[in-house]
Design an enzyme around this catalytic site. Structure first.
Site, PDB file in Angstrom:
ATOM      1  N   ASP A   1      98.947 128.678  28.792  1.00 30.95           N
ATOM      2  CA  ASP A   1      98.336 127.720  29.719  1.00 30.95           C
ATOM      3  C   ASP A   1      97.402 128.383  30.720  1.00 30.95           C
ATOM      4  OD1 ASP A   1      99.880 125.763  28.441  1.00 30.95           O
ATOM      5  OD2 ASP A   1     101.566 126.145  29.776  1.00 30.95           O
TER       6      ASP A   1
ATOM      7  N   LYS B   1      92.859 128.569  28.057  1.00 32.49           N
ATOM      8  CA  LYS B   1      92.174 129.004  26.827  1.00 32.49           C
ATOM      9  C   LYS B   1      91.284 127.891  26.275  1.00 32.49           C
ATOM     10  CE  LYS B   1      96.221 129.892  25.004  1.00 32.49           C
ATOM     11  NZ  LYS B   1      97.082 129.778  26.178  1.00 32.49           N
TER      12      LYS B   1
ATOM     13  N   GLY C   1      99.085 123.397  23.856  1.00 31.38           N
ATOM     14  CA  GLY C   1      98.481 122.227  24.489  1.00 31.38           C
ATOM     15  C   GLY C   1      97.262 122.709  25.234  1.00 31.38           C
ATOM     16  N   HIS C   2      96.086 122.332  24.773  1.00 34.07           N
ATOM     17  CA  HIS C   2      94.841 122.800  25.369  1.00 34.07           C
ATOM     18  C   HIS C   2      94.091 121.598  25.938  1.00 34.07           C
ATOM     19  CE1 HIS C   2      95.036 126.433  22.370  1.00 34.07           C
ATOM     20  NE2 HIS C   2      96.029 126.413  23.219  1.00 34.07           N
TER      21      HIS C   2
ATOM     22  N   GLN D   1      99.295 130.115  22.808  1.00 35.32           N
ATOM     23  CA  GLN D   1     100.325 130.856  23.541  1.00 35.32           C
ATOM     24  C   GLN D   1      99.687 132.093  24.195  1.00 35.32           C
ATOM     25  OE1 GLN D   1     101.463 129.911  19.974  1.00 35.32           O
ATOM     26  NE2 GLN D   1     101.651 128.000  21.058  1.00 35.32           N
TER      27      GLN D   1
HETATM   28  P1  GDP Z   1      95.665 126.564  27.598  1.00 38.86           P
HETATM   29  O1  GDP Z   1      96.960 126.226  26.936  1.00 38.86           O
HETATM   30  O2  GDP Z   1      95.522 128.032  27.841  1.00 38.86           O
HETATM   31  O3  GDP Z   1      94.470 125.992  26.879  1.00 38.86           O
HETATM   32  O4  GDP Z   1      95.710 125.887  29.029  1.00 38.86           O
HETATM   33  P2  GDP Z   1      96.133 124.367  29.349  1.00 38.86           P
HETATM   34  O5  GDP Z   1      95.010 123.485  28.969  1.00 38.86           O
HETATM   35  O6  GDP Z   1      97.473 124.073  28.791  1.00 38.86           O
HETATM   36  O7  GDP Z   1      96.350 124.459  30.911  1.00 38.86           O
HETATM   37  C1  GDP Z   1      95.301 124.801  31.781  1.00 38.86           C
HETATM   38  C2  GDP Z   1      95.088 123.637  32.769  1.00 38.86           C
HETATM   39  O8  GDP Z   1      94.265 124.077  33.818  1.00 38.86           O
HETATM   40  C3  GDP Z   1      94.374 122.450  32.134  1.00 38.86           C
HETATM   41  O9  GDP Z   1      94.841 121.273  32.733  1.00 38.86           O
HETATM   42  C4  GDP Z   1      92.907 122.691  32.475  1.00 38.86           C
HETATM   43  O10 GDP Z   1      92.158 121.487  32.578  1.00 38.86           O
HETATM   44  C5  GDP Z   1      93.045 123.338  33.835  1.00 38.86           C
HETATM   45  N1  GDP Z   1      92.010 124.337  34.156  1.00 38.86           N
HETATM   46  C6  GDP Z   1      91.390 125.231  33.327  1.00 38.86           C
HETATM   47  N2  GDP Z   1      90.567 126.030  34.039  1.00 38.86           N
HETATM   48  C7  GDP Z   1      90.673 125.650  35.328  1.00 38.86           C
HETATM   49  C8  GDP Z   1      90.093 126.125  36.546  1.00 38.86           C
HETATM   50  O11 GDP Z   1      89.319 127.083  36.590  1.00 38.86           O
HETATM   51  N3  GDP Z   1      90.461 125.476  37.703  1.00 38.86           N
HETATM   52  C9  GDP Z   1      91.346 124.440  37.713  1.00 38.86           C
HETATM   53  N4  GDP Z   1      91.644 123.884  38.872  1.00 38.86           N
HETATM   54  N5  GDP Z   1      91.903 123.976  36.580  1.00 38.86           N
HETATM   55  C10 GDP Z   1      91.580 124.571  35.410  1.00 38.86           C
HETATM   56  P1  IMO Z   2      99.443 127.158  24.948  1.00 40.37           P
HETATM   57  O1  IMO Z   2      98.658 127.462  23.692  1.00 40.37           O
HETATM   58  C1  IMO Z   2     103.040 127.728  27.325  1.00 40.37           C
HETATM   59  C2  IMO Z   2     106.757 128.477  25.129  1.00 40.37           C
HETATM   60  C3  IMO Z   2     107.831 127.410  25.241  1.00 40.37           C
HETATM   61  C4  IMO Z   2     109.061 128.279  25.148  1.00 40.37           C
HETATM   62  C5  IMO Z   2     108.655 129.349  24.139  1.00 40.37           C
HETATM   63  C6  IMO Z   2     109.122 129.079  22.714  1.00 40.37           C
HETATM   64  O2  IMO Z   2      99.222 125.808  25.484  1.00 40.37           O
HETATM   65  O3  IMO Z   2      99.270 128.243  25.959  1.00 40.37           O
HETATM   66  P2  IMO Z   2     108.326 127.365  20.827  1.00 40.37           P
HETATM   67  O4  IMO Z   2     108.323 125.883  20.806  1.00 40.37           O
HETATM   68  O5  IMO Z   2     107.000 127.994  20.607  1.00 40.37           O
HETATM   69  O6  IMO Z   2     109.399 127.955  19.925  1.00 40.37           O
HETATM   70  O7  IMO Z   2     108.796 127.740  22.335  1.00 40.37           O
HETATM   71  O8  IMO Z   2     107.246 129.392  24.157  1.00 40.37           O
HETATM   72  N1  IMO Z   2     105.438 127.988  24.672  1.00 40.37           N
HETATM   73  C7  IMO Z   2     104.387 127.822  25.475  1.00 40.37           C
HETATM   74  N2  IMO Z   2     104.270 127.947  26.814  1.00 40.37           N
HETATM   75  N3  IMO Z   2     101.949 127.408  26.577  1.00 40.37           N
HETATM   76  C8  IMO Z   2     102.046 127.305  25.237  1.00 40.37           C
HETATM   77  O9  IMO Z   2     100.960 127.141  24.446  1.00 40.37           O
HETATM   78  C9  IMO Z   2     103.308 127.466  24.625  1.00 40.37           C
HETATM   79  N4  IMO Z   2     103.762 127.412  23.350  1.00 40.37           N
HETATM   80  C10 IMO Z   2     105.064 127.751  23.392  1.00 40.37           C
HETATM   81  O10 IMO Z   2     107.749 126.720  26.452  1.00 40.37           O
HETATM   82  O11 IMO Z   2     109.283 128.922  26.374  1.00 40.37           O
HETATM   83 MG    MG Z   3      98.547 124.938  27.184  1.00 43.57          MG
END
Ligand code: GDP
Ligand code: IMO
Ligand code: MG
Length: 429
Positions: A13, A16, A40-41, A223
């Site tokens: 998170d 990416k 979850g992106h 991840q």
């Molecule tokens: P990922 O799993 O690495 O793709 O990240 P996620 O999308 O799960 O979580 C990142 C969260 O931060 C999302 O809700 C994005 O919209 C938000 N986000 C990404 N870059 C920024 C930033 O520079 N500033 C803020 N405030 N939010 C951001």
């Molecule tokens: P993105 O791509 C954050 C974590 C789960 C748990 C561990 C194992 O959005 O960054 P699993 O279901 O993979 O066997 O769970 O890994 N986990 C993540 N945490 N972002 C993710 O993906 C994750 N994918 C798995 O919360 O701790």
């Molecule tokens: Mg994510």
């Protein structure tokens, strides 16, 4: 002119999805190479918000999206995500989405096994996403997985399912959970096959052709290194390798195609699920980071645990991940803090250390050693140029670069696609 591979350097998170979406304008093809719909992106483009779990983020830019053999695919989740984003106006069809015909499938029994095992672990649970990721990877390695190409030969499913059901039903029954019948799984697959099979193809061959034609490939990691099954905080990890090297084996290209490795790091640290997190904050500062950063899991909605930036971990992740440059995200979330802190080492049993031990018991005993820096009151939210950043924020970034021994080459200052500052174009490296 290089390809680019994006990986997470913390516990996921990091943003990416946003960075891949931004970079995708410079690429032709975007490839997922590991993980599954545990990812979850979130992508924000004007008033549209796209939440992608399995589909490569490049589809939002109208680029070819590829799901490589290293991914585990739940066909039902894939089809419902395709329906959801199609309703948002994205074009997803077998021309724009290629799925490797040798991907292992996630079936309902994997979800059941994942959940039953987590329940049985009680206090020692991993905190998985409950989506069957771990059991599906186990079946792949145990050579009993049903793969996408098997759906084209339904007559072979009968004996393949015997082996799979023997394993899972024995386990499920032992855990006191409901078991599955062969007919249930056959019906499930027969229902999904006609819609999912048209996406199946020989991904390695198409990528090979694309590479020869000089097309630019962007590999999208899911991840992060600290969740890597080898290099992360085992056993509190996911069941795949998340480092950049896997972009090659997980999509069927040679290691030379990985290109520039861009590690994504949040300007602080978060984690969902259980496991060690030395720089975690349990006070109102941690709460403020969570509120300002809107730190709730995209997949499970769980609040993310928050803490200060851990330079020891990101330095280590950069090394094992082969990182050439860092994209630092969510800098804006730190706006308005009196002071900002960076974890520069740990105290372990009375000794100061600057490396991360492998033993989970030792990891759990680590006490963070912080360096404090003045914060900044000006807003960086939405900044699009280096010149817009306050001096204290620039000092913070420079100190991070020094500690992690890697350059910050990209900066993100809001969820919005274009609120991004480029210092060095990874495709030009
Ligand atoms: P990922 O799993 O690495 O793709 O990240 P996620 O999308 O799960 O979580 C990142 C969260 O931060 C999302 O809700 C994005 O919209 C938000 N986000 C990404 N870059 C920024 C930033 O520079 N500033 C803020 N405030 N939010 C951001
Ligand atoms: P993105 O791509 C954050 C974590 C789960 C748990 C561990 C194992 O959005 O960054 P699993 O279901 O993979 O066997 O769970 O890994 N986990 C993540 N945490 N972002 C993710 O993906 C994750 N994918 C798995 O919360 O701790
Ligand atoms: Mg994510």
């Amino acid at each position: 002119m290089s390809n680019v591979t994006v990986i997470g350097t913390q516990w996921g998170d990091e943003g990416k999805g946003k960075i891949v979406d931004w970079l995708a304008s410079r690429a032709d093809i975007v490839v997922r190479f590991q993980g599954g719909h545990n990812a979850g992106h979130t992508l924000v483009v004007g008033d549209q918000v796209y939440k992608l779990s399995l589909l490569p983020s490049g589809l939002v830019r109208g680029k070819t999206g590829v799901i490589g053999n290293g991914v585990v695919v739940d066909p039902e989740a894939l089809l419902s995500e395709i329906d959801r984003v199609s309703a948002q106006g994205l074009v997803v069809n077998p021309e724009t989405l290629w799925v490797a015909d040798n991907v292992p499938l996630i079936l309902p029994l994997h979800v059941a096994t994942d959940r039953a095992r987590e329940a049985a672990r009680g206090d020692r649970k991993i905190g998985t996403t409950g989506r069957g990721i771990g059991p599906a990877y186990e079946d792949k390695v145990a050579r009993r997985a049903i793969r996408l190409c098997d759906l084209a030969e339904p007559e072979t499913l009968d004996w393949k399912l015997d082996e799979l059901l023997l394993h899972h039903n024995t386990l499920l029954a032992g855990l006191g959970a409901a078991t599955f019948t062969k007919q249930e799984i056959l019906d499930h697959l027969a229902r999904l096959a006609p819609r999912v099979l048209p996406y199946a193809c020989s991904v390695w061959e198409r990528l090979d052709e694309a590479r020869r034609a000089g097309r630019r490939i962007l590999f999208e990691g899911a991840q992060a290194v600290m969740l890597d099954v080898d290099h992360g905080t085992y056993p509190f990890v996911t069941s795949s390798n998340t480092v950049a090297a896997v972009a090659a084996s997980g999509s069927g290209v040679g290691p030379g195609s990985v290109g520039f490795v861009l590690g994504i790091a949040k300007a602080y640290t978060t984690r969902v699920g259980e496991g060690p997190f030395p720089s975690e904050l349990f006070d109102d500062v941690g709460q403020k980071l969570g509120e300002r950063g809107r730190e709730f899991g995209t997949v499970t909605g769980r609040p993310r645990r928050c803490g200060w930036f851990d330079a020891v971990l990101v330095r280590r992740a950069s090394r094992v991940g082969g990182v050439n440059g860092i994209a630092l995200t969510k800098l804006d979330v730190l706006d308005g803090f009196e002071e900002v802190k960076i974890c520069i080492g740990y105290e372990l049993d009375g000794q100061m250390i600057t490396s991360f031990p492998s033993s989970p018991a030792a990891q759990a005993r680590l006490k963070p050693v912080f360096e404090s820096m003045p914060g900044w009151q000006e807003t960086t939210f939405g900044a699009r140029s280096w010149a817009d950043l306050p001096a204290a924020a620039i000092k913070y970034i420079r100190r991070i670069e020094e500690l992690i021994e890697a350059p910050v080459t990209l900066l993100s200052t809001s969820p919005e696609r274009d609120d991004t500052i480029l210092m060095r174009d990874p495709f030009e490296d």
